[in-house]
Scaffold this motif. Structure first.
Motif, PDB file in Angstrom:
ATOM      1  N   LYS A 107       3.431   0.477 -15.738  1.00 37.62           N
ATOM      2  CA  LYS A 107       2.629   0.255 -14.534  1.00 37.62           C
ATOM      3  C   LYS A 107       1.420   1.192 -14.544  1.00 37.62           C
ATOM      4  CE  LYS A 107       6.210  -1.515 -11.567  1.00 37.62           C
ATOM      5  NZ  LYS A 107       6.923  -1.488 -10.302  1.00 37.62           N
ATOM      6  N   SER A 108       1.645   2.421 -14.962  1.00 37.12           N
ATOM      7  CA  SER A 108       0.534   3.360 -15.052  1.00 37.12           C
ATOM      8  C   SER A 108      -0.515   2.836 -16.003  1.00 37.12           C
ATOM      9  CB  SER A 108       1.008   4.723 -15.553  1.00 37.12           C
ATOM     10  OG  SER A 108       1.955   5.266 -14.682  1.00 37.12           O
ATOM     11  N   PHE A 109      -0.051   2.233 -17.076  1.00 32.77           N
ATOM     12  CA  PHE A 109      -0.979   1.699 -18.051  1.00 32.77           C
ATOM     13  C   PHE A 109      -1.835   0.619 -17.405  1.00 32.77           C
ATOM     14  CE2 PHE A 109      -1.812   2.010 -22.509  1.00 32.77           C
ATOM     15  CZ  PHE A 109      -2.548   0.877 -22.778  1.00 32.77           C
ATOM     16  N   VAL A 110      -1.174  -0.289 -16.679  1.00 31.71           N
ATOM     17  CA  VAL A 110      -1.916  -1.349 -16.007  1.00 31.71           C
ATOM     18  C   VAL A 110      -2.980  -0.753 -15.095  1.00 31.71           C
ATOM     19  CG1 VAL A 110      -1.788  -3.283 -14.420  1.00 31.71           C
ATOM     20  CG2 VAL A 110       0.072  -2.876 -15.977  1.00 31.71           C
ATOM     21  N   ILE A 111      -2.544   0.216 -14.312  1.00 29.33           N
ATOM     22  CA  ILE A 111      -3.443   0.810 -13.331  1.00 29.33           C
ATOM     23  C   ILE A 111      -4.620   1.501 -13.997  1.00 29.33           C
ATOM     24  CG2 ILE A 111      -3.593   2.622 -11.587  1.00 29.33           C
ATOM     25  CD1 ILE A 111      -0.683   1.975 -10.905  1.00 29.33           C
ATOM     26  N   VAL A 112      -4.346   2.250 -15.041  1.00 30.37           N
ATOM     27  CA  VAL A 112      -5.423   2.993 -15.689  1.00 30.37           C
ATOM     28  C   VAL A 112      -6.372   2.063 -16.434  1.00 30.37           C
ATOM     29  CG1 VAL A 112      -5.933   4.694 -17.465  1.00 30.37           C
ATOM     30  CG2 VAL A 112      -4.102   5.102 -15.853  1.00 30.37           C
ATOM     31  N   VAL A 113      -5.828   1.049 -17.068  1.00 31.04           N
ATOM     32  CA  VAL A 113      -6.709   0.100 -17.747  1.00 31.04           C
ATOM     33  C   VAL A 113      -7.602  -0.592 -16.728  1.00 31.04           C
ATOM     34  CG1 VAL A 113      -6.775  -2.081 -18.993  1.00 31.04           C
ATOM     35  CG2 VAL A 113      -5.226  -0.298 -19.719  1.00 31.04           C
ATOM     36  N   PHE A 114      -7.025  -0.864 -15.578  1.00 36.27           N
ATOM     37  CA  PHE A 114      -7.802  -1.500 -14.536  1.00 36.27           C
ATOM     38  C   PHE A 114      -8.855  -0.554 -13.982  1.00 36.27           C
ATOM     39  CE2 PHE A 114      -8.688  -4.228 -11.047  1.00 36.27           C
ATOM     40  CZ  PHE A 114      -8.875  -3.427  -9.943  1.00 36.27           C
ATOM     41  N   GLY A 115      -8.420   0.653 -13.674  1.00 37.34           N
ATOM     42  CA  GLY A 115      -9.322   1.563 -12.995  1.00 37.34           C
ATOM     43  C   GLY A 115     -10.245   2.342 -13.907  1.00 37.34           C
ATOM     44  N   GLY A 156      -1.715  10.999 -13.302  1.00 28.68           N
ATOM     45  CA  GLY A 156      -1.336  11.944 -14.357  1.00 28.68           C
ATOM     46  C   GLY A 156      -1.485  11.307 -15.731  1.00 28.68           C
ATOM     47  N   PHE A 157      -1.104  10.064 -15.803  1.00 24.60           N
ATOM     48  CA  PHE A 157      -1.204   9.323 -17.057  1.00 24.60           C
ATOM     49  C   PHE A 157      -2.660   9.234 -17.501  1.00 24.60           C
ATOM     50  CE2 PHE A 157       0.684   6.446 -20.054  1.00 24.60           C
ATOM     51  CZ  PHE A 157      -0.218   5.428 -20.283  1.00 24.60           C
ATOM     52  N   ALA A 158      -3.515   8.946 -16.542  1.00 22.42           N
ATOM     53  CA  ALA A 158      -4.942   8.837 -16.840  1.00 22.42           C
ATOM     54  C   ALA A 158      -5.478  10.169 -17.324  1.00 22.42           C
ATOM     55  CB  ALA A 158      -5.706   8.391 -15.593  1.00 22.42           C
ATOM     56  N   LEU A 159      -4.988  11.236 -16.714  1.00 26.95           N
ATOM     57  CA  LEU A 159      -5.454  12.563 -17.073  1.00 26.95           C
ATOM     58  C   LEU A 159      -5.146  12.879 -18.534  1.00 26.95           C
ATOM     59  CD1 LEU A 159      -6.783  15.011 -15.766  1.00 26.95           C
ATOM     60  CD2 LEU A 159      -4.509  15.907 -15.319  1.00 26.95           C
ATOM     61  N   ILE A 160      -3.918  12.622 -18.929  1.00 27.72           N
ATOM     62  CA  ILE A 160      -3.544  12.905 -20.319  1.00 27.72           C
ATOM     63  C   ILE A 160      -4.356  12.043 -21.268  1.00 27.72           C
ATOM     64  CG2 ILE A 160      -1.719  12.748 -22.029  1.00 27.72           C
ATOM     65  CD1 ILE A 160       0.237  13.524 -20.018  1.00 27.72           C
ATOM     66  N   TRP A 161      -4.506  10.808 -20.921  1.00 24.80           N
ATOM     67  CA  TRP A 161      -5.258   9.902 -21.768  1.00 24.80           C
ATOM     68  C   TRP A 161      -6.701  10.356 -21.898  1.00 24.80           C
ATOM     69  CZ3 TRP A 161      -4.937   3.875 -21.050  1.00 24.80           C
ATOM     70  CH2 TRP A 161      -5.570   3.258 -22.119  1.00 24.80           C
ATOM     71  N   GLY A 162      -7.256  10.736 -20.767  1.00 22.62           N
ATOM     72  CA  GLY A 162      -8.660  11.124 -20.796  1.00 22.62           C
ATOM     73  C   GLY A 162      -8.900  12.461 -21.470  1.00 22.62           C
ATOM     74  N   LEU A 178       0.831  -1.199   0.000  1.00 26.08           N
ATOM     75  CA  LEU A 178       0.000   0.000   0.000  1.00 26.08           C
ATOM     76  C   LEU A 178       0.867   1.252   0.000  1.00 26.08           C
ATOM     77  CD1 LEU A 178      -2.792  -1.051   2.502  1.00 26.08           C
ATOM     78  CD2 LEU A 178      -2.980  -0.770   0.035  1.00 26.08           C
ATOM     79  N   LEU A 179       1.942   1.177   0.784  1.00 30.39           N
ATOM     80  CA  LEU A 179       2.810   2.348   0.862  1.00 30.39           C
ATOM     81  C   LEU A 179       3.391   2.710  -0.501  1.00 30.39           C
ATOM     82  CD1 LEU A 179       4.733   1.629   4.180  1.00 30.39           C
ATOM     83  CD2 LEU A 179       3.038   3.400   3.773  1.00 30.39           C
ATOM     84  N   VAL A 180       3.904   1.695  -1.192  1.00 26.55           N
ATOM     85  CA  VAL A 180       4.505   2.010  -2.488  1.00 26.55           C
ATOM     86  C   VAL A 180       3.426   2.190  -3.557  1.00 26.55           C
ATOM     87  CG1 VAL A 180       4.820  -0.316  -3.418  1.00 26.55           C
ATOM     88  CG2 VAL A 180       6.505   1.433  -3.896  1.00 26.55           C
ATOM     89  N   GLY A 181       2.309   1.512  -3.338  1.00 27.86           N
ATOM     90  CA  GLY A 181       1.228   1.598  -4.306  1.00 27.86           C
ATOM     91  C   GLY A 181       0.675   3.004  -4.470  1.00 27.86           C
ATOM     92  N   ALA A 182       0.709   3.751  -3.371  1.00 26.91           N
ATOM     93  CA  ALA A 182       0.211   5.116  -3.460  1.00 26.91           C
ATOM     94  C   ALA A 182       1.042   5.925  -4.452  1.00 26.91           C
ATOM     95  CB  ALA A 182       0.245   5.778  -2.089  1.00 26.91           C
ATOM     96  N   LEU A 183       2.330   5.640  -4.471  1.00 23.72           N
ATOM     97  CA  LEU A 183       3.195   6.347  -5.423  1.00 23.72           C
ATOM     98  C   LEU A 183       2.849   5.952  -6.857  1.00 23.72           C
ATOM     99  CD1 LEU A 183       6.636   6.272  -3.634  1.00 23.72           C
ATOM    100  CD2 LEU A 183       5.342   8.279  -4.306  1.00 23.72           C
ATOM    101  N   PHE A 184       2.632   4.650  -7.054  1.00 20.22           N
ATOM    102  CA  PHE A 184       2.224   4.210  -8.388  1.00 20.22           C
ATOM    103  C   PHE A 184       0.941   4.940  -8.783  1.00 20.22           C
ATOM    104  CE2 PHE A 184       5.564   1.560  -8.182  1.00 20.22           C
ATOM    105  CZ  PHE A 184       5.415   0.237  -7.793  1.00 20.22           C
ATOM    106  N   ALA A 185       0.052   5.053  -7.813  1.00 21.47           N
ATOM    107  CA  ALA A 185      -1.225   5.697  -8.099  1.00 21.47           C
ATOM    108  C   ALA A 185      -1.013   7.145  -8.504  1.00 21.47           C
ATOM    109  CB  ALA A 185      -2.142   5.615  -6.875  1.00 21.47           C
TER     110      ALA A 185
END
Lengths: 295, 352, 258
Positions: free
Chosen positions: A230-238, A23-29, A11-18
């Motif tokens: 990793k951002s891609f994974v997260i955004v595709v998931f979320g 930002g990645f999601a923002l540009i994509w969206g 969770l601690l490191v995951g927040a950083l990934f998030a």
């Protein structure tokens, strides 16, 4: 017990990934671009913090407060970098083939990476933040203080972004452009500028996350691609354009990685992440929280 | 996306008719030209170039020609740009290396073995990724490339992070002819297919996949065929490369930067054409070699910049831009004016 | 909701028959228990206000969508659950509302591609198009007055020219049934005249069977042998153009009184 520790680490490191993913999601969206150079913004943020501290203290070490003081600078610098990149290069390929937009950002990514190698060598570096006692113990679990600070910083950045988008005029402009650029233009929004601002903000947050990453992991010129993916994974998931989705995704990914590292071996974390990427793309390209860039 | 900016320089050097006639000529004598090129390529060793730096450079040029052209089969002709072709390369390299060192197989047999494995991998891989489109497809292929790289890094059979070293390898000239041979074979195959309905269908998938389906083509079948074909050639190249290089490790086998390089080559030369990727490969590789010797370490920076410039300024590449230029005259001679005047007033229906 | 008195010619073969097709999207029933039939050699029109379900019905027929209830029969065979490409291969051609051609390929290539002969067998695919095929493409291009544009990129053609190309591609394919989605859309009156001409000639000389969606009433009334009317997903009328024009239900539907 061990698993709980892994989860907490995750969770601690995951927040950083998030924070990076957001930002990645923002540009994509908003700009409808998958920015393959996003990870490089993280890297640049880390290096900016590193050099600032080195200049200030002579070595890459300092107290927490000193480190935190570098953040505003990091954020500003990266904002400018992102803004300029979008305005000068990326905007040229916006309405064209998807493939070309991917390629241009990939080209930018490579150029930045390699320039970084030339400038700073490929040796990993890190920022040492001094604490009297580097970790604390909460409920039987070890929580390194810096990781906790990083966690807090990442969450704060994410929340600030969310609030910014909801409450400020620029934020509304950004949302308007993401939903309908033509309509936005008709009501007087400067679309090109707004897109560049989006890129800038996204890079700024990524840079901020990068600064934190420099303190708890290390930085080297070629670290970017992994964060982008990793951002891609997260955004595709979320779900593209969903900040809560990115936050959830980030925390989850971090946890999965730490569990893999703990239960299997740290060698396999990347393999698991990339496989997860492919699986998600095939199974659920719309993500968990929605399809539209509605925020 | 048309290149209206291919202006002054080109116009002043060549008229569009000349370019058009050159294309015509090449079209009519294609097979002769291919044979001539093959012979030309085979000559340098005969005239004394049997080893050394220049032979290596030429061998690598042929290698990249194969890689770029293979990418283009799926990326340029079929419209599915993959960022993970190097996965086939890496698997080919590793399988050959393993067969040669651990199973003591002779080089030719090992390559065949590698080809088989690559094809099987491509079929499975294709089942997964070819149902995706655009962004998702590209990133999925990248994901597979990196996942494969990670797996190779972690397994003992592939030698872990240090890879495998190959000591008893054939002399360089064997590789020179191997890469040349594969390149010529691939050019011949791709050219031939581009003249058949198979090739037409691939282009149709690129232009409008839904329409192609509506016309009765089982696009999955065609996409998979193209994918496997590309994988085969890439895998062959990779198979030989391990030995050529005398060692192979996860970094070199699954080189993401090379993947971008070969895309750039195809793009610069002109995607969707037969000559384009090859020209792009020869050209860009030469430039990168030059930069590498003159300014060590800057070649990848150059690559990044080259990619950016090409994408923004010349997305049609050399062959594409020339072709646009050549057909300009034709369009205005017939139809152009008449077409513009006759049809572009949208009809507003009287009723509903 | 009863039909008019005109019945399709019973002796002619039924090329297309739909039997109680129903298609829902979430809470919305786009097509509700619709049965239509198209016989060999006919030109049948499908009209109705916007949102009546016409395109959805087409999509159920071509296989792009699968009907929730009901069945589609092509030449007597049940193709309801067949994948789109298989239905097309079985003899169903489709022209799109937005006029789709393969923009990156030359006009001639588009036509060569459209020829269905050779089917899916590998040797047919790997052979280069023979001369008789090329001759036919030239013939068709002349027929629709696009001769001379054979080597032009299809993407450079004007909208009207692309429409003609799409039509020529269908003629090349010689489908048993051709579905046309708003063929009169977006072209000027003189080209419309030409199009009517081409369609009628194809119908009389080549026995082309056509089923078309259209909003242009004049066009439909002039060209169709029979017409079906949909509104709110239901079939509300069928008959000859004359009968339809005088059908109160149809008028109500269009004027929004339903």
């Amino acid at each position: 017990m061990a698993i709980a520790q892994f989860v907490v680490n995750g969770l601690l490191v995951g927040a950083l990934f998030a924070a990076v993913a957001v930002g990645f999601a923002l540009i994509w969206g908003v700009v409808d671009i998958i920015n393959l150079a996003h990870g490089e913004m993280v890297m640049l943020g880390g290096y900016t913090a590193y050099w600032l501290l080195s200049v200030a203290t002579g070595t890459a070490e300092g107290s927490v407060l000193l480190f935190l003081a570098t953040l505003p600078v990091v954020i500003t610098v990266l904002f400018v970098v992102g803004y300029v990149l979008q305005r000068t290069l990326v905007s040229q390929v916006i309405e064209t083939d998807i493939f070309l937009t991917l390629l241009v950002t990939f080209g930018i990514s490579i150029a930045i990476q390699q320039l970084a190698i030339q400038a700073w060598t490929a040796n990993p570096r890190s920022i040492q933040v001094a604490f009297a006692d580097p970790s604390m113990t909460l409920g039987g679990l070890v929580v390194p203080k810096m990781k906790f600070v990083a966690f807090g910083g990442a969450i704060l950045l994410t929340v600030l972004l969310f609030v910014f988008l909801q409450r400020t005029r620029t934020g509304r402009a950004i949302r308007a452009v993401s939903q309908n650029p033509e309509a936005a233009a008709l009501v007087g929004i400067d679309v090109a500028h707004t897109r560049a601002v989006t890129f800038g903000i996204s890079s700024a947050i990524a840079g901020g996350a990068g600064a934190f990453i420099a303190t708890i992991l290390n930085i080297q010129p070629q670290m970017g691609l992994i964060y982008t993916l990793k951002s891609f994974v997260i955004v595709v998931f979320g779900g593209v354009g969903s900040i809560p989705g990115a936050l959830t995704g980030g925390l989850l990914l971090g946890t999965v990685e730490e569990l893999t590292a703990g239960l299997i071996s740290s060698q396999w974390t990347l393999a698991v992440s990339f496989t997860l990427l492919v699986v998600l793309l095939v199974v659920k390209p719309q993500g968990l929280f929605g399809t539209e860039a509605d925020q | 996306m048309s290149t209206e900016n291919d202006g002054g320089l080109l116009r002043s050097a060549l008229s569009s008719e000349q370019v058009d006639r050159t294309f015509d000529f090449c079209g009519r004598h294609a097979w002769t030209l291919i044979a001539v090129a093959a012979v030309a390529g085979a000559l340098p060793p005969v005239f004394g170039l049997r080893e050394g730096y220049y032979m290596t450079v030429l061998s690598e040029m042929f290698l990249f020609g194969v890689l770029a052209l293979s990418w283009d089969i799926v990326g340029g002709q079929t419209g599915y740009p993959s960022f993970g072709n190097m996965a086939f390369f890496g698997i080919g390299a590793y399988v050959t290396a393993i067969l040669v060192t651990d199973a003591a197989l002779a080089f030719p047999l090992a390559i065949v073995g590698a080809a088989v494995v690559v094809v099987v991998f491509a079929l499975i891989n294709g089942l997964i990724v070819l149902r995706l489109r655009g962004h998702y497809f590209a990133i999925a292929t990248l994901g597979i490339l990196l996942a494969t790289q990670q797996v190779s890094r972690n397994l003992a059979i592939t030698g872990g992070a240090s890879g495998k070293i190959l000591l008893d390898v054939p002399p360089g000239i064997v590789f020179y002819y191997f890469f040349l041979g594969v390149l010529v074979a691939e050019i011949a195959v791709v050219y031939y297919l581009s003249q058949t309905r198979f090739g037409f269908v691939l282009n149709a998938i690129r232009d409008d996949e839904e329409k192609a389906t509506a016309m009765g083509f089982n696009t999955t079948y065609y996409k998979t065929a193209a994918w496997v074909l590309a994988a085969l050639f890439t895998g062959l190249a990779g198979g030989a490369y391990g030995l050529f290089n005398t060692f192979i490790n996860p970094q070199t086998a699954y080189n993401g930067a090379w993947n971008v390089e070969l895309i750039a080559m195809a793009l610069m030369g002109g995607t969707g054409t037969v000559a384009g990727p090859v020209i792009g490969a020869f050209g860009l590789h030469t430039v990168i070699e030059v930069v590498e010797t003159a300014f060590v370490g800057w070649q990848l920076v150059l690559l990044g910049i080259a990619v950016i410039v090409t994408v923004i300024g010349y997305p049609d590449g050399v062959v594409g831009t020339l072709r646009e230029y050549a057909s300009e005259m034709e369009y205005y001679e017939y139809g152009g004016m008449a077409a513009a005047e006759a049809d572009d007033e949208p009809e507003v229906p009287a009723d509903e | 909701m009863s039909d008019s008195t005109a019945t399709p010619r019973a002796e002619a073969e039924t090329v297309l028959r739909t039997d109680g097709i129903t298609k829902r999207f979430g809470g919305l029933t786009a097509v509700d228990d619709v049965s239509v039939a198209v016989n060999e050699g006919e030109i049948v029109g499908l009209i109705g206000p916007n949102g009546a379900g016409k395109s959805t019905l087409f999509n159920c027929v071509t296989g792009r969508l699968t009907a929730d209830e009901g069945a589609v029969f092509l030449q007597g065979e049940d193709v309801t659950r067949w994948p789109e490409y298989r239905i097309a291969r079985a003899g169903l051609g489709r022209m799109f509302q937005e006029t789709r051609v393969f923009g990156g390929m030359t006009v001639r290539k588009n036509l060569l591609l459209a020829a269905q002969e050779g089917g899916a067998n590998v040797s047919g695919l790997l052979r280069r198009p023979d001369d008789s095929l090329r001759a036919r493409t030239t013939e068709l291009l002349e027929y629709v007055d696009l001769g001379g544009l054979a080597t032009t990129q299809a993407g450079r053609l004007s909208f009207g020219q692309q429409k003609l190309l799409e039509f020529a591609m269908e003629l090349m394919a010689e489908p048993d049934l051709l579905l046309m989605d708003e063929p009169a859309g977006g072209i000027n009156p003189s080209m419309l005249e030409n199009l009517i001409d081409y369609i009628q000639t194809a119908n009389s000389e080549e026995e082309a069977t056509i089923f078309l969606i259209e909003h242009n009433m004049e066009f439909v009334m002039e060209i169709a042998d029979r017409i079906y009317v949909l509104a709110h997903g239901e079939r509300i009328a069928s008959g000859t153009p004359a009968e339809i024009q005088n059908d109160q239900r149809v008028l109500d539907a269009y004027l929004g009184r339903e």
